[in-house]
Enzyme design. Structure first.
Site, PDB file in Angstrom:
ATOM      1  NE  ARG A  40      -5.916  23.780  87.764  1.00 35.87           N
ATOM      2  CZ  ARG A  40      -5.104  24.356  86.878  1.00 35.87           C
ATOM      3  NH1 ARG A  40      -4.384  23.603  86.067  1.00 35.87           N
ATOM      4  NH2 ARG A  40      -5.028  25.660  86.788  1.00 35.87           N
ATOM      5  CG  ASP A  61     -16.378  26.174  89.511  1.00 35.01           C
ATOM      6  OD1 ASP A  61     -16.444  27.361  89.134  1.00 35.01           O
ATOM      7  OD2 ASP A  61     -16.542  25.205  88.751  1.00 35.01           O
ATOM      8  CE1 TYR A 154     -10.153  37.318  79.622  1.00 34.13           C
ATOM      9  CE2 TYR A 154      -8.924  38.685  78.076  1.00 34.13           C
ATOM     10  CZ  TYR A 154      -9.055  38.112  79.328  1.00 34.13           C
ATOM     11  OH  TYR A 154      -8.112  38.350  80.299  1.00 34.13           O
ATOM     12  CG  LEU A 186       1.903  39.069  75.647  1.00 38.46           C
ATOM     13  CD1 LEU A 186       0.832  38.158  75.061  1.00 38.46           C
ATOM     14  CD2 LEU A 186       3.001  39.334  74.619  1.00 38.46           C
TER      15      LEU A 186
END
Ligand SMILES: NC(=O)c1ccc[n+]([C@@H]2O[C@H](COP(=O)([O-])OP(=O)(O)OC[C@H]3O[C@@H](n4cnc5c(N)ncnc54)[C@H](OP(=O)(O)O)[C@@H]3O)[C@@H](O)[C@H]2O)c1
Length: 257
Positions: A40, A61, A154, A186
């Protein structure tokens, strides 16, 4: 910008959000010129507006392997001598058990977290070895070490990052090039969970309800510290979690009579 002799140049992938954005902000404050890469480009241009001309936005990318292989030609020549590579671009997609998971999600994670990171390293590493100086900091995850339901691919991609980082250390003995793997737990304040739950913000927000997670600034602080240590010190692996996150017992499946 001044000549390379005075510059410390960092390349940060996944710079448009979360950790990458915070790492760019911190490295610029620490005096680096930063090539900020992500898909982006509008986000990266906004970041340049915020941080100034020491940030160079690069639309990339990491799954586009031709562009990654030509990265040193794509970036301006005076910025091509990279001192610090932060392989941060990455994502988790889905939390379904393996038998229900989307194969597309699996492949996207492998292409980004494993192949993208590997090819970025392949493109940048020879320049570092040639000048006998440089540092690659990979952003892994505690998911690469501790299994959890739905972590399947993942976690496996982050286990790859951990072992790849250590094996690089073995190959780079005597080259003065450093490699580190930063493994967060986290962390809030990023798009990570919104991406994982395919835009379901209710599910994503629920993960952080009534918890004080670590924040992107904490990761940026860690990365900046790892990078700023004297050149004779290599942090191999660093694992960090919110104090509120801890371990639970292994699952036992009991036969019900
Ligand atoms: N947040 C956590 O709890 C947590 C914990 C442990 C590890 N991590 C790891 O930390 C890293 C950063 O995650 P985050 O939490 O900051 O998530 P985030 O806010 O979603 O940021 C991910 C970044 O990766 C970029 N990206 C994704 N796919 C890409 C591709 N194909 N090519 C280039 N850039 C790509 C995204 O930019 P574009 O979409 O603009 O390309 C974005 O800038 C990831 O490797 C993640 O696995 C996160």
């Amino acid at each position: 910008m001044t000549q390379k002799t005075n510059l410390r140049i960092a390349l940060v992938t996944g710079a448009s959000s979360g950790f990458g954005r915070a790492i760019c902000t911190r490295l610029i404050a620490d005096g680096y010129v930063v090539i900020a890469a992500a898909r982006r480009i509008d986000r990266l241009q906004q970041l340049q507006d915020e941080l100034g001309s020491n940030l160079y936005p690069l639309e990339l990318d990491v799954r586009d392997l031709d562009s990654v292989a030509r990265i040193k030609e794509i970036i301006p020549e005076h910025l091509s001598d990279i001192d610090l590579l932060i392989n941060n671009a990455g994502l988790a997609l889905g939390i379904d058990p393996a038998q229900k998971a989307s194969l597309n999600d699996w492949l996207t994670m492998i292409e980004t977290n494993v192949i993208g990171l590997t090819c970025m390293t392949h493109a940048i590493l020879p320049g570092m070895v040639k000048k006998q100086s440089g540092h690659i900091i990979n952003i892994g995850s505690i998911a690469g070490k501790y299994p959890y339901p739905g972590g399947n691919v993942y976690g496996a991609t982050k286990a790859y990052v951990a072992q790849f980082s250590l094996n690089l250390r073995a190959d780079l003995a005597g080259t003065c090039v450093r490699v580190s793997d930063v493994q967060p737990g986290l962390c809030g304040g990023t798009e990570f969970s919104a991406v994982r739950f395919h835009g379901d913000s209710e599910k994503a927000n629920a993960l952080y309800a009534n918890v004080e997670p670590i924040l992107p600034a904490d990761i940026a602080e860690t990365v900046a510290w790892v990078a700023a240590l004297p050149k004779h010190v290599n942090i191999n692996t660093i694992e960090l979690m919110p104090t509120a996150q801890s371990f639970s017992a292994l699952q036992i499946t009991r036969n019900i009579k």
